[in-house]
Design a protein around this motif. Structure first.
Motif, short mmCIF file in Angstrom:
data_model
loop_
_atom_site.label_atom_id
_atom_site.label_comp_id
_atom_site.label_asym_id
_atom_site.label_seq_id
_atom_site.Cartn_x
_atom_site.Cartn_y
_atom_site.Cartn_z
N LEU A 1 0.83 -1.75 -0.15
CA LEU A 1 -0.01 0.17 0.08
C LEU A 1 1.18 1.20 0.00
O LEU A 1 0.55 2.42 -0.80
N GLY A 2 2.23 1.11 1.13
CA GLY A 2 3.32 2.39 0.58
C GLY A 2 3.63 2.59 -1.17
O GLY A 2 4.17 3.54 -0.81
N MET A 3 3.76 1.52 -1.15
CA MET A 3 4.06 2.15 -2.36
C MET A 3 2.60 3.10 -3.33
O MET A 3 3.63 3.44 -4.50
N PHE A 4 1.58 2.70 -3.21
CA PHE A 4 0.70 3.49 -4.04
C PHE A 4 -0.27 4.47 -3.12
O PHE A 4 -0.37 5.52 -3.97
N LEU A 5 0.10 4.67 -1.73
CA LEU A 5 0.00 5.72 -1.40
C LEU A 5 1.04 6.35 -0.99
O LEU A 5 1.81 5.78 -0.16
N LYS A 6 0.22 8.10 -0.20
CA LYS A 6 1.28 8.45 0.39
C LYS A 6 1.74 8.47 1.66
O LYS A 6 0.70 7.60 2.24
#
Length: 442
Positions: free
Chosen positions: A389-394
């Motif tokens: 999720l950290g790859m796509f969300l700030k």
């Protein structure tokens, strides 16, 4: 074990196990704090889990004194004993350290550090006092090992990202300082990678001071032995660990640094029913001794602790059933460290060959190794989900400082209002009126 062969009782003041290599990432918000801990009752369904502390051990009677969370202490008999208390932060009598320092040994400290750092940005953004701003935006980290280097790398990443949302705070306003008494950082990965790690941190604006230490930090005024003086609200202490001091109450043989003195089988010396492993155990390093180092001991890290646990479990069963004990022997497989998002160092040992990696590839090695070492598939999946999720969300930059005093707001709302005192003149006037009324009546 066979059905009904034994009862396993686990005594711990916390009802969960913390995977400490992930504490820096939890402090930076890359992993949810709940995913860094493993609930004991869930992963040990066949064991009896007691939340409390072992205060003393009577070896003659084979009983342990248990201090539960509530209620009176009681005695718990045992036939076999495993001592695995781990380590605590190694501190020194530095003025102000106990009041100002923040450790990094538990998930509570990691959450507290994250909230504290973001709260400092809030303070700096909301004031025009330059002295307050400077103190809030100065971050001092003491200790350049894995814990210190990884934590300052992750926190610097966090602060850099968070500063984008503040109008009056930028990365250039912040000051990050790393202090270590040794002449290098990250000694576990070797001098070359340690030098790279230092240069990498300095390239990100971190001031690294080696061969020096902190003399005092009273009221946040940090004084270093090299003469540097700064004011800081954030002093993170990661200058090594030491065995849990409660071991001195158990009557066990201890080594010169306070570890439980063990044989190569992990049995405590002089006993045949007590074993120890992990950070609180002094275990001979057979691989190092075969190489010619007669004073080699297993270092206090997860790589050895995990493998010692497997041998210890087998040896406890062997002791119960009268079979020979097995020696613990493990060759170092290397070390990995993350220095923030997409940054890291790694040294992989393959036989006599050492592979040294740095940058993004080393960071992948760091995440892959620790992700797979995380206990239970439940936690593995949750950790990898956080990373994905950290790859796509700030990154989240929310400070929940009130979590440390959750009842404060309710207390302010619920406490009784103070009774207003009558003015002095009004009180005197009423008294005079009563006196006159009495006089008329008489």
């Amino acid at each position: 074990m066979r059905y009904g062969e034994a009862t396993v009782t686990v005594v711990d003041p916390r009802s969960y196990m913390t995977y400490q290599p992930f504490l820096p990432e939890a402090a930076a918000g890359n992993i949810s704090p709940r995913h860094v801990v493993v609930p004991l009752r869930r992963v040990l369904p066949k064991a009896e889990v007691l939340t409390g502390r072992v205060t003393t051990i009577d070896q003659d009677r084979k009983v342990a004194s248990i201090a539960p969370l509530v209620g009176e202490a009681y005695e718990l008999p045992f036939d076999y004993l495993v001592v695995a208390l781990g380590a605590v932060s190694r501190t020194f009598p530095i003025p102000g350290l106990a009041e100002q320092g923040i450790g990094m040994k538990g998930i509570e400290e990691a959450i507290g550090l994250r909230n504290h750092v973001l709260e400092q940005l809030d303070k700096a953004d909301s004031t025009t006092d330059e002295e307050i701003r400077r103190k809030a935006l100065t971050f001092v980290f003491v200790g350049g090992g894995f814990a210190g280097a990884e934590t300052i790398g992750e926190v610097e990443d966090l602060a850099r990202d968070a500063a984008k949302y503040y109008k009056n705070v930028s990365r250039e306003d912040m000051r990050f300082i790393l202090v270590d008494a040794a002449d290098k950082i990250l000694p576990e990965v070797g001098p070359k990678l340690g030098k790279y790690g230092k240069e990498h941190l300095e390239g990100r604006g971190v001031e690294v001071y080696l061969s020096t230490s902190m003399d005092s930090c009273v009221d946040g005024h940090v004084v270093l032995k090299n003469g540097l003086e700064v004011d800081s609200n954030t002093i993170v202490w990661t200058a090594g660990v030491k065995p849990n001091p409660v071991l001195s109450r158990y009557g066990l043989p201890l080594g010169p640094r306070g570890h439980v003195d063990c044989e190569t089988t992990l049995q405590v010396k002089g006993t045949d029913y007590i074993w120890a492993a992990g950070d609180n155990a002094q275990v001979p390093d057979l691989v190092g001794r075969k190489a010619g180092n007669e004073n080699a001991w297993c270092p206090p890290n997860a790589q050895h602790a995990l493998r010692q646990a497997r041998v210890l479990g087998d040896n406890v069963l062997s002791g119960m059933r009268g079979f020979p004990q097995k020696d613990y022997s493990h060759a170092n497989k290397g070390a990995v460290a993350g220095l923030g998002l997409h940054k890291g160092v790694a040294m992989i040992v393959m036989g006599k060959m050492k592979i040294k990696l740095k940058g993004r590839l080393a960071w992948y090695m760091h995440r892959g190794y620790h992700g797979m070492a995380m206990p239970t598939w439940n936690r593995k999946i949750r950790v990898f989900a956080d990373w994905t999720l950290g790859m796509f969300l700030k990154r989240e930059v929310v400070s929940l400082g009130a979590i440390e005093t959750p009842r404060e707001e309710f207390y302010e709302a619920a406490k009784p209002a103070p009774v207003a005192a009558a003015p002095k003149e009004k009180t005197e006037a009423k008294a005079k009126e009563k006196t006159e009324e009495k006089a008329k009546a008489s």
